[in-house]
Structure formats: C-alpha cells, structure tokens
Design a protein around this motif. Structure first.
Motif: not given
Length: 226
Positions: A150-153, A155-156
């Motif tokens: 997902n986008q959050e992962t 970015e991380e």
C-alpha cells in the motif's frame, strides 16, 4: 562462516546456493530440512528459490507454517542475516518478516530471462560491496514476482531506504510497484529479492554480478566478529 540453506518440499535452487557458498566462496553450508526445529549454530540463512509445497494456495503461503519457521523467526529477531531469493522472498513476505506481497506477473506469464537491476542502497549488509546506481545483470524466473504494497508502506520503504534494487533500463518485467526488485526490513538484517544472485555468481553462467551479495554478507559477518 556457516550458512544455513532452508529446504522445503518443492525447493529447487538449494544446490545452486550451496555451490556458490561452498565451491566459489569456500564457506561451510548446512542444509536445513523444513521439519527441523533448530538452525544449528549458523551465521547466516538463505531461503532459496523453487516452488515450495508446489505453490499450492499461494506462493510461500504453506511454507510459512513449516516447523523450522519458528526457529527462523527467532533467528530474525536476534538480528541474524537472512536472504530470501525468489520463492524465498515470497516466503519472507508471507511470514511478515518483510512487508508487501508478491502478485502474479502483470503479463500472467512465467518469465525466465536475464534482467537489469539498479542498486538503490549500498549501505546494507547485503549490498555493501556495490556502488549505488550500479547496474547488474541477474536472471529472474518466476510467475509471481509483481511486488505490491500500500501507499503508506511504499512511503516507509522509500523514507527508510529499504528498497535495495529496482528493475533498470526501460523494462519492468513483472509490473512491480515502483519497479521494486528487492527490499530489506527496517533493521536491515533481512532481505528479499526476485532476481537470482545464485544463478549469476560466475561468468560461466553469463554474469557474476550476483556474487557480491553473498560477499557483502560475509563482509558484514567478518566485521561483526572483530
């Protein structure tokens, strides 16, 4: 140094990895059957490619429940070096030791050929002997190598510099998100990649670009012993 190599029903690259570690790099190897419950005093662990449990249900999904995986989890938590190659990467993701998922290739076809990958981070235990931005020729052989998160992962992964390799050139062979070919965990002791460094560690195979991944691991282990 002693490298452990996990073997599941359906693994088929364990001998390729053992040949690199024993023959080319002159290090000790311990083959570890999936029913074993200890890793036996190894310094690093390789989870090789293949079709563990016939890829039934989902690639790597059954292997994660093998008896040996409890010892793998403890080894990982203690900071042990773990490299997952192809099916090994899929098993690490299914075991939640690495984030994301490996989906069917965008083409829905099995792909087996050389690809170019770019080294994105040379400051890890798996890539320290490469130059950042270096282009490597390493083969792939998979039907489920389409990395997704997902986008959050994403970015991380980007913020923490956990993306080790991206597919280079103009080709993204399996449709991976952000062209991701390999990642590591935030603690940098676990790495997974779809390309096969075990099949590109000596020139008779057409490339020895993959050998420095294993040499980087050995360099890290040697440094840790001082």
């Amino acid at each position: 140094m002693k490298f452990g190599i996990l073997v599941f029903p359906g693994s088929n690259c364990e001998q390729d990895c053992a040949d690199v570690i024993q023959t080319l790099l002159n290090q000790e190897v311990r083959m570890i059957w999936h029913k074993e419950t200890t890793l036996g005093g190894i310094d690093a662990l390789i989870i090789p490619g293949g079709f563990s449990y016939g890829d039934y249900l989902r690639t790597g999904a059954i292997a994660r429940f093998s008896p040996v995986m409890k010892s793998v989890m403890k080894f990982a938590e203690a900071g042990g070096l773990i490299l997952g190659i192809c099916n090994g990467f899929q098993i690490l993701v299914e075991s939640k030791l690495l984030p994301g998922a490996l989906l069917r290739n965008e083409s829905l076809k099995y792909i087996c050929r050389d690809v170019l990958i770019r080294v994105e981070n040379s400051e890890t235990s798996f890539t320290s002997l490469y130059q950042e931005g270096e282009i490597l020729k390493i083969p792939i052989a998979h039907a489920e190598g389409n990395y997704f998160c997902n986008q959050e992962t994403l970015e991380e992964l980007t913020r923490n510099r956990q993306i080790l390799f991206r597919y280079g050139g103009s080709v993204n062979p399996n449709g991976s998100l952000d062209r991701i070919a390999g990642i590591c965990n935030s603690e940098r002791n676990i790495a997974g990649m779809m390309p096969h460094p075990d099949r590109s560690s000596e020139m008779i195979l057409g490339s020895e670009d993959g050998k420095r991944i294993f040499l980087s691991m050995m360099s890290h282990l040697a440094g840790a012993r001082k």
